[in-house]
Each structure stands twice: as structure tokens, then as C-alpha cells.
Design a protein around this motif. Structure first.
Motif, PDB file in Angstrom:
ATOM      1  N   ASN A   1      36.727  39.743  37.147  1.00  0.00           N
ATOM      2  CA  ASN A   1      37.843  40.395  37.849  1.00  0.00           C
ATOM      3  C   ASN A   1      38.881  39.383  38.335  1.00  0.00           C
ATOM      4  O   ASN A   1      40.081  39.638  38.281  1.00  0.00           O
ATOM      5  N   ILE A   2      38.419  38.259  38.821  1.00  0.00           N
ATOM      6  CA  ILE A   2      39.339  37.262  39.374  1.00  0.00           C
ATOM      7  C   ILE A   2      40.117  36.543  38.270  1.00  0.00           C
ATOM      8  O   ILE A   2      41.323  36.360  38.379  1.00  0.00           O
ATOM      9  N   PHE A   3      39.417  36.144  37.196  1.00  0.00           N
ATOM     10  CA  PHE A   3      40.043  35.260  36.203  1.00  0.00           C
ATOM     11  C   PHE A   3      40.419  35.929  34.882  1.00  0.00           C
ATOM     12  O   PHE A   3      41.190  35.370  34.128  1.00  0.00           O
ATOM     13  N   ASN A   4      39.831  37.074  34.570  1.00  0.00           N
ATOM     14  CA  ASN A   4      40.074  37.685  33.247  1.00  0.00           C
ATOM     15  C   ASN A   4      39.940  36.617  32.140  1.00  0.00           C
ATOM     16  O   ASN A   4      40.848  36.416  31.350  1.00  0.00           O
ATOM     17  N   PRO A   5      38.787  35.928  32.111  1.00  0.00           N
ATOM     18  CA  PRO A   5      38.629  34.869  31.109  1.00  0.00           C
ATOM     19  C   PRO A   5      38.303  35.471  29.741  1.00  0.00           C
ATOM     20  O   PRO A   5      37.798  36.598  29.653  1.00  0.00           O
ATOM     21  N   GLU A   6      38.563  34.702  28.707  1.00  0.00           N
ATOM     22  CA  GLU A   6      38.172  35.168  27.382  1.00  0.00           C
ATOM     23  C   GLU A   6      36.707  34.815  27.124  1.00  0.00           C
ATOM     24  O   GLU A   6      36.022  35.488  26.378  1.00  0.00           O
ATOM     25  N   LEU A   7      36.257  33.764  27.797  1.00  0.00           N
ATOM     26  CA  LEU A   7      34.932  33.230  27.478  1.00  0.00           C
ATOM     27  C   LEU A   7      34.274  32.612  28.705  1.00  0.00           C
ATOM     28  O   LEU A   7      34.943  31.962  29.511  1.00  0.00           O
ATOM     29  N   PHE A   8      32.970  32.820  28.821  1.00  0.00           N
ATOM     30  CA  PHE A   8      32.141  32.006  29.708  1.00  0.00           C
ATOM     31  C   PHE A   8      31.270  31.131  28.817  1.00  0.00           C
ATOM     32  O   PHE A   8      30.615  31.643  27.898  1.00  0.00           O
ATOM     33  N   VAL A   9      31.262  29.847  29.078  1.00  0.00           N
ATOM     34  CA  VAL A   9      30.317  28.955  28.410  1.00  0.00           C
ATOM     35  C   VAL A   9      29.252  28.617  29.445  1.00  0.00           C
ATOM     36  O   VAL A   9      29.570  28.144  30.543  1.00  0.00           O
ATOM     37  N   ILE A  10      27.999  28.919  29.109  1.00  0.00           N
ATOM     38  CA  ILE A  10      26.917  28.770  30.085  1.00  0.00           C
ATOM     39  C   ILE A  10      26.021  27.603  29.709  1.00  0.00           C
ATOM     40  O   ILE A  10      25.445  27.584  28.615  1.00  0.00           O
ATOM     41  N   GLY A  11      25.907  26.644  30.597  1.00  0.00           N
ATOM     42  CA  GLY A  11      25.025  25.509  30.384  1.00  0.00           C
ATOM     43  C   GLY A  11      24.039  25.359  31.532  1.00  0.00           C
ATOM     44  O   GLY A  11      23.938  26.226  32.400  1.00  0.00           O
TER      45      GLY A  11
ATOM     46  N   ILE B   1      47.631  34.683  34.531  1.00  0.00           N
ATOM     47  CA  ILE B   1      47.354  36.110  34.294  1.00  0.00           C
ATOM     48  C   ILE B   1      46.092  36.352  33.462  1.00  0.00           C
ATOM     49  O   ILE B   1      45.687  37.500  33.282  1.00  0.00           O
ATOM     50  N   GLY B   2      45.469  35.292  32.988  1.00  0.00           N
ATOM     51  CA  GLY B   2      44.210  35.456  32.259  1.00  0.00           C
ATOM     52  C   GLY B   2      44.401  35.825  30.803  1.00  0.00           C
ATOM     53  O   GLY B   2      45.520  35.885  30.294  1.00  0.00           O
ATOM     54  N   ALA B   3      43.269  36.091  30.151  1.00  0.00           N
ATOM     55  CA  ALA B   3      43.261  36.268  28.700  1.00  0.00           C
ATOM     56  C   ALA B   3      43.945  37.558  28.254  1.00  0.00           C
ATOM     57  O   ALA B   3      44.523  37.614  27.183  1.00  0.00           O
ATOM     58  N   SER B   4      43.882  38.614  29.080  1.00  0.00           N
ATOM     59  CA  SER B   4      44.582  39.837  28.676  1.00  0.00           C
ATOM     60  C   SER B   4      45.534  40.320  29.764  1.00  0.00           C
ATOM     61  O   SER B   4      45.977  41.468  29.748  1.00  0.00           O
ATOM     62  N   GLY B   5      45.842  39.456  30.720  1.00  0.00           N
ATOM     63  CA  GLY B   5      46.907  39.786  31.677  1.00  0.00           C
ATOM     64  C   GLY B   5      46.459  40.451  32.965  1.00  0.00           C
ATOM     65  O   GLY B   5      47.282  40.834  33.783  1.00  0.00           O
ATOM     66  N   THR B   6      45.141  40.574  33.191  1.00  0.00           N
ATOM     67  CA  THR B   6      44.694  41.303  34.385  1.00  0.00           C
ATOM     68  C   THR B   6      44.082  40.405  35.469  1.00  0.00           C
ATOM     69  O   THR B   6      43.476  40.910  36.415  1.00  0.00           O
ATOM     70  N   ALA B   7      44.236  39.110  35.368  1.00  0.00           N
ATOM     71  CA  ALA B   7      43.643  38.216  36.378  1.00  0.00           C
ATOM     72  C   ALA B   7      44.190  38.527  37.773  1.00  0.00           C
ATOM     73  O   ALA B   7      45.273  39.080  37.914  1.00  0.00           O
ATOM     74  N   GLY B   8      43.427  38.164  38.792  1.00  0.00           N
ATOM     75  CA  GLY B   8      43.884  38.337  40.167  1.00  0.00           C
ATOM     76  C   GLY B   8      43.308  39.551  40.868  1.00  0.00           C
ATOM     77  O   GLY B   8      43.709  39.864  41.990  1.00  0.00           O
ATOM     78  N   GLU B   9      42.355  40.228  40.237  1.00  0.00           N
ATOM     79  CA  GLU B   9      41.772  41.409  40.888  1.00  0.00           C
ATOM     80  C   GLU B   9      40.699  40.977  41.894  1.00  0.00           C
ATOM     81  O   GLU B   9      39.545  41.418  41.845  1.00  0.00           O
ATOM     82  N   ILE B  10      41.137  40.151  42.834  1.00  0.00           N
ATOM     83  CA  ILE B  10      40.212  39.607  43.822  1.00  0.00           C
ATOM     84  C   ILE B  10      39.697  40.665  44.789  1.00  0.00           C
ATOM     85  O   ILE B  10      38.667  40.487  45.412  1.00  0.00           O
ATOM     86  N   GLY B  11      40.429  41.770  44.912  1.00  0.00           N
ATOM     87  CA  GLY B  11      39.985  42.849  45.805  1.00  0.00           C
ATOM     88  C   GLY B  11      38.672  43.454  45.345  1.00  0.00           C
ATOM     89  O   GLY B  11      37.972  44.099  46.128  1.00  0.00           O
ATOM     90  N   HIS B  12      38.346  43.201  44.077  1.00  0.00           N
ATOM     91  CA  HIS B  12      37.121  43.791  43.547  1.00  0.00           C
ATOM     92  C   HIS B  12      36.043  42.750  43.305  1.00  0.00           C
ATOM     93  O   HIS B  12      35.169  42.920  42.467  1.00  0.00           O
ATOM     94  N   MET B  13      36.112  41.646  44.073  1.00  0.00           N
ATOM     95  CA  MET B  13      34.948  40.761  44.050  1.00  0.00           C
ATOM     96  C   MET B  13      33.928  41.380  45.002  1.00  0.00           C
ATOM     97  O   MET B  13      34.270  41.873  46.074  1.00  0.00           O
ATOM     98  N   THR B  14      32.680  41.392  44.555  1.00  0.00           N
ATOM     99  CA  THR B  14      31.601  41.954  45.380  1.00  0.00           C
ATOM    100  C   THR B  14      31.290  40.989  46.515  1.00  0.00           C
ATOM    101  O   THR B  14      31.060  39.808  46.281  1.00  0.00           O
ATOM    102  N   ILE B  15      31.296  41.528  47.725  1.00  0.00           N
ATOM    103  CA  ILE B  15      30.965  40.713  48.902  1.00  0.00           C
ATOM    104  C   ILE B  15      29.628  41.183  49.485  1.00  0.00           C
ATOM    105  O   ILE B  15      28.861  40.399  50.034  1.00  0.00           O
ATOM    106  N   VAL B  16      29.345  42.470  49.356  1.00  0.00           N
ATOM    107  CA  VAL B  16      28.089  43.050  49.839  1.00  0.00           C
ATOM    108  C   VAL B  16      27.582  43.992  48.740  1.00  0.00           C
ATOM    109  O   VAL B  16      28.098  45.094  48.588  1.00  0.00           O
ATOM    110  N   PRO B  17      26.586  43.544  47.941  1.00  0.00           N
ATOM    111  CA  PRO B  17      26.198  44.312  46.753  1.00  0.00           C
ATOM    112  C   PRO B  17      25.905  45.795  47.007  1.00  0.00           C
ATOM    113  O   PRO B  17      26.213  46.627  46.181  1.00  0.00           O
ATOM    114  N   ASN B  18      25.299  46.106  48.155  1.00  0.00           N
ATOM    115  CA  ASN B  18      25.028  47.515  48.427  1.00  0.00           C
ATOM    116  C   ASN B  18      25.956  48.063  49.500  1.00  0.00           C
ATOM    117  O   ASN B  18      25.606  48.962  50.248  1.00  0.00           O
ATOM    118  N   GLY B  19      27.142  47.520  49.574  1.00  0.00           N
ATOM    119  CA  GLY B  19      28.092  47.925  50.601  1.00  0.00           C
ATOM    120  C   GLY B  19      28.752  49.259  50.306  1.00  0.00           C
ATOM    121  O   GLY B  19      28.353  49.980  49.397  1.00  0.00           O
TER     122      GLY B  19
END
Lengths: 324, 324
Positions: free
Chosen positions: A257-267, B156-174
Motif C-alpha cells: 500500500n505504501i510503495f506500490n512496488p513491482e517486486l519484493f526480493v526476499i533474502g 508514485i510506484g509501479a502503477s501509480g498508487t503509492a502513498g496509501e499510508i492510511g491503509h497500513m495495518t497498525i492493529v491487526p484486529n482493530g
């Protein structure tokens, strides 16, 4: 990028690696040595220099012909001034001017980088992330570190410490993290978190084959035994791995949601347990993130293994791949 | 940047604003109209065109002399193809080709952007964020949106939607978020979250002066009454504001660790209650984030108010300030 062969050195908590590489990623030589972490900074710098000299000698190229030396170091790093600000692996290493310490020993220009940042550049240029402009490299082992690649370059932030995603809070009153705060992603989804959950459950009387799988002496439970027990069908171990998968997925969703990345590389070590943890994490990330960026994102296993940091350090001796 | 006057249009859920501005930020004219959200996309596009025509006429410049028109829209946006992918304000607006709809009406090249992204560029170029390369603009009102400025440009990220920080989970069962998931930052720290917590407490019998402060008819509790009650010493209202401050601080700490920004520019309705909520949030963010990036970060109130989105949209008609 700079011409000529470059020294790339990965300073690890237990082992250090030096390579000599060309700027196209060709590795000419490598040398490993144990890091004398407990003997203080000068002793460590001496060993790094020995490692560098050995790698240069194996490559048949005198140090004086190297373009520069790049260092990958766990911890917060001040790139511009060449200082390790703080390190989790090297106790008491605060404000250590590693670049100038190494410059004295090698008579080469020395540049330092955070190890996950360096590995991100390594994977971008030579590994699993080639050709992808917007990607995040995540290393999951005892901690969770990252390198953020935005528009084809490393984003290091205003003072060079960006990418500390392992310390995003996921559960405000969650377990204590190595950083002293509570409920960091790293305290919920790293190898350390998996080992801690297992140890707590076993202390509390949960039945499990995990203790019988421990081979270290003195007895110390690590994530490896938990994964092994899960593979053998141990239900407590499966529960722990499943819980860590879920937290891993929540963090990945946040990053989608924050970055809209195309890829995560996991190491990192946990990525070696790929089938046990990553598919479930990814499914949850896809479910919890917005569907548009979630559909755009892919996940790949890191390709360079132990060489990622040193190879990235080679590229990071110039500013070409860094937003400065 | 493009020469000549540019139309900047902010499409809001209730009101829309068109401005004519020069690329140095000089505003020549502005025009507001109500957005006929319930009448469908063609009716909305017609009103946006009327708004644009009126602003052009007030500036004394024919539409044909404008360099382009930029649109700021709440929601996920495909910049390259000029499509609104999804919008929280405009029900059923999925995959709406707003750029081509407006191009037909105005005979101008039209470019669309997410509204918080546009406001971020507005504040970067003309407002509180001038001269700061690494900053995050955050708008906190009914939701929480953002624009990420990395190295002096919008990420703006890979498809232009970066920045959706309002939807980062802060409390998983919130609490449930408007996006359908649980425990998003927005569901814990936005104006909507504050109003919801107050309504829940009052339903559950908590004593408070909040209900007596509601002036809307039909009766509807908003964050405004909660802040007012807190100012008047209402202990329940203070508790809610304090809780939202804490969640706001946790999210800010996450962003400090992830981005190491030099500056947060804070806009939106909640920023108007600055003294009630931001100092406590900031103190907690400083405590929960790593101290090095925390010390580096500052926080400023947005300067452009309602004009930020339209001014940013003016700048975003060219790619100059976007990582593409």
C-alpha cells in the motif's frame, strides 16, 4: 560507474567477506575471515584489511589498482561522512568512522552502506531484481532489514537511514523488540521472533518435538528447529510458523500500500524456508493490501545469497545508484 | 515545466475548485462549484468543465491559450492512461477515463493525479515544504492520504498508487476500515475514527458533553464536536483524542523508520486541531522511532489549505516532478 576493479566488503557479526569485482558484476576473487567482534573496532578493521589484501592478492591485482572499496555493514550508516552510527551486531559501535579507519589501512577511497541497502543494489544490478525500477529488497533473518529501490535507485532518506521497515509497529502492545520498543514487525516475523515464540510455548508446557531437534550445545532453540518440526507435522511448530507467516503478510501488505512496488526480493535465512512461510504470507498480503497494487506486485527469492551485500557495496562506491 | 497558464482542478466529493495559475504558482483566478456526485460521471465532468471555463474567463485567458489541465482526484489513479481506478468519494467510479472525458470538453491535454499526491507537490513547490527533497505530505481528515516526495520528486510506484499510508495495518484486529480491512491507520487516527470512537462510547453509556455540542440536523457526530468537548475539559472526549494522538504517533514513527524524511507536512481537517492532537502525536513518534531519523524529522502544518491539490495538479501536468 567507476572503472577498474573494486573491493566489496561485507562486515558481518560473525564472518566478513571481501570480493574483488568489476563494475559489471564479474567477481574476480573472494576471501572470508572470522570477524573478531569482541576484540573491538581496531581489531575488526585490521581483519577487514587482511581480508581485502587477500582478495586482491587472489585476484592478482595490487590494492593500488583498485578504484575504491565499498563496505556493507549492519546498522544505521551516515554515507556522506562514512560513519557507522549504530550497529546491532557490533556492540558499542556507535559513531565509528569506519571509512577513514579503512582508508588509512588500504590507501583507497572507502564508502560504507547499510548491508540491506547494499544487498538491494546487488540484487537490482546483478541478481533477482534486474531491470525493475520500483522494488523492495527485504532480508529476513534474526532481524528484518530492507533496501528501497525507487525509480531505479536506492532511496536512503534525509540522513541515510531509510529502510528500517523491520521497526514498523504492527502490534502496538506486542512483544518486545531488540530495539527496545514493542510490537515491531521484526519482533513478530523474524527468525528471532519464531524462536522466541517457540521457547515461550515450550516453557509454558506446550507439547512439541522442537526440543528433541536441537543440536547446538549449549542448547539453544533457533527458527531452524521450528521449521524442521513443522515439516515433520508438529502442530505447535506449525502454529508458530503460521502466526509468523501472518505477521509477515501484514507487513508486506503495508509495504504494497505504501510503495506500490513491482517486486519484493526476499533474502536472509528465513527465505531458505520459502515453501514453509512465503506462500501463506503472500496470500495474506494479497488479501490485506489494496487489490490494484497487490496485483501489480511480485515476490522473488534473492539470487546472490551471501554475495549480495559485497556486490552492492561495489556498486555503491559511486553515487550513481543512490538518491542523494 | 510547461510554459503558459495552466488549469488546475480539484475534484472533491462535495465541492470542486478550478484555478488558473502560472507555473511559478501565481494564481490568476479561481472558481468553486458543487460537485453533483450523485448524478453520475458525465454530470460531474460537465460541472468540472463549467468550473474550468469560469476560471479561464475570470483570468481573461481563453481556454485555447492554456498549456494543459491538471486534475486532483481522491482515489487510486492511473496517471499514464488518465484513468480513475477507484474512488472513495465518488461511488461506482471505477475505471473512469476522466482525462479523455475532460479532453473532449476542454480541447486541452488533461492529466490526472491522486489528490494527496497533488497536494504534496503543491506544498513542495509553493507551500510548507519548499526546498525539502525528502518529505511526506499527509492529509488527515475523514481518511488519511499521502504523497511521498523522494529526492525532490513525487514517488508514485509501479502503477501509480503509492502513498496509501492510511491503509497500513497498525492493529491487526482493530476496528473495521472504510476499505473493508481491519485496524488500518485511517481506522484508528482519522476524523472518522475519532467520531466513531465517540459514538460507540456514548452508545455504551459514557458520560460526555459531546452530544450537546452537535449542531447538525439530522444529528451527526463528527470529530469537530469531540475536539470541542475536549477543549471544554470533557474527560471522555480527552480520552478519545489522546487515543487517536497515540495511534497517529505510531504511524508517524513507522514512516520515520521507513523513510527517514526531513519533513512531514500535515494537512486536512485534523490539522486544524493542531494543538489538541499533533504535539502529543509527535512526542510519541519521537519516542517510538529510532532516535537518529526521529531527530532529523520535522513536522509543519500545510500552508496552501484548499488550494494545495489544484496547485499541485498544475505542476503535475508535466512529468518534471514525478518519478516515472
Amino acid at each position: 560507474m567507476l572503472g577498474g576493479p573494486i573491493l566489496g566488503i561485507d562486515l558481518g557479526g560473525t564472518k566478513s567477506l571481501a570480493i574483488v569485482a568489476l563494475t559489471d558484476g564479474t567477481i574476480l576473487s573472494s576471501s572470508y575471515k572470522e570477524t573478531p567482534s569482541s576484540k573491538g573496532r581496531e581489531a575488526v578493521a585490521d581483519v577487514l584489511a587482511e581480508c581485502a589484501v587477500e582478495a586482491a592478492s587472489l585476484a592478482g591485482i595490487p590494492l593500488s589498482k583498485m578504484g575504491a572499496a565499498g563496505f556493507a555493514v549492519a546498522g544505521l550508516v551516515d554515507r556522506r561522512n562514512g560513519i557507522i552510527l549504530a550497529s546491532p551486531n557490533l556492540q558499542g559501535w556507535n559513531d565509528v568512522p569506519l571509512a577513514s579507519m579503512m582508508q588509512k589501512r588500504l590507501s583507497l577511497r572507502c564508502v560504507i552502506a547499510n548491508d540491506a541497502n547494499a544487498a538491494a543494489i546487488g540484487e537490482l544490478l546483478f541478481g533477482a531484481g534486474q531491470g525493475v525500477k520500483d522494488q523492495i529488497f527485504i532480508t529476513i533473518s534474526t532481524g528484518i532489514g530492507a533496501g528501497i529501490i525507487a525509480g531505479g535507485r536506492l532511496y536512503i532518506g534525509a540522513s541515510g537511514t531509510a529502510g528500517e521497515i523491520g521497526h514498523m509497529t504492527i502490534v502496538p502492545n506486542g512483544p518486545k523488540c531488540g530495539c527496545g520498543r514493542y510490537g515491531c514487525w521484526e519482533a513478530l516475523a523474524s527468525g528471532t521472533a519464531i524462536a522466541r515464540s517457540a521457547a515461550e510455548g515450550i516453557s509454558a508446557g506446550r507439547q512439541s518435538i522442537i526440543p528433541s531437534l536441537i543440536q547446538q550445545n549449549p542448547v539453544q532453540l533457533s527458527a531452524r528447529e521450528v521449521f524442521e518440526a513443522a515439516r515433520q507435522g508438529d502442530s505447535f511448530a506449525r502454529e508458530i510458523v503460521s502466526q509468523a507467516s501472518n505477521y509477515l503478510g501484514i507487513g508486506l501488505a503495508n509495504l504494497i500500500n505504501i510503495f506500490n512496488p513491482e517486486l519484493f526480493v526476499i533474502g536472509g535465512g528465513i527465505s531458505k524456508e520459502w515453501d514453509s512461510i512465503m506462500p501463506q504470507s503472500w496470500a495474506l498480503a494479497q488479501e490485506r493490501a489494496f487489490s490494484l497494487p497487490a496485483q501489480k506486485a511480485r515476490m522473488e527469492k534473492a539470487a546472490l545469497n551471501d554475495f549480495a551485500g559485497a556486490m552492492g557495496a561495489v556498486a555503491l562506491v559511486s553515487d550513481e545508484y543512490v538518491w542523494t
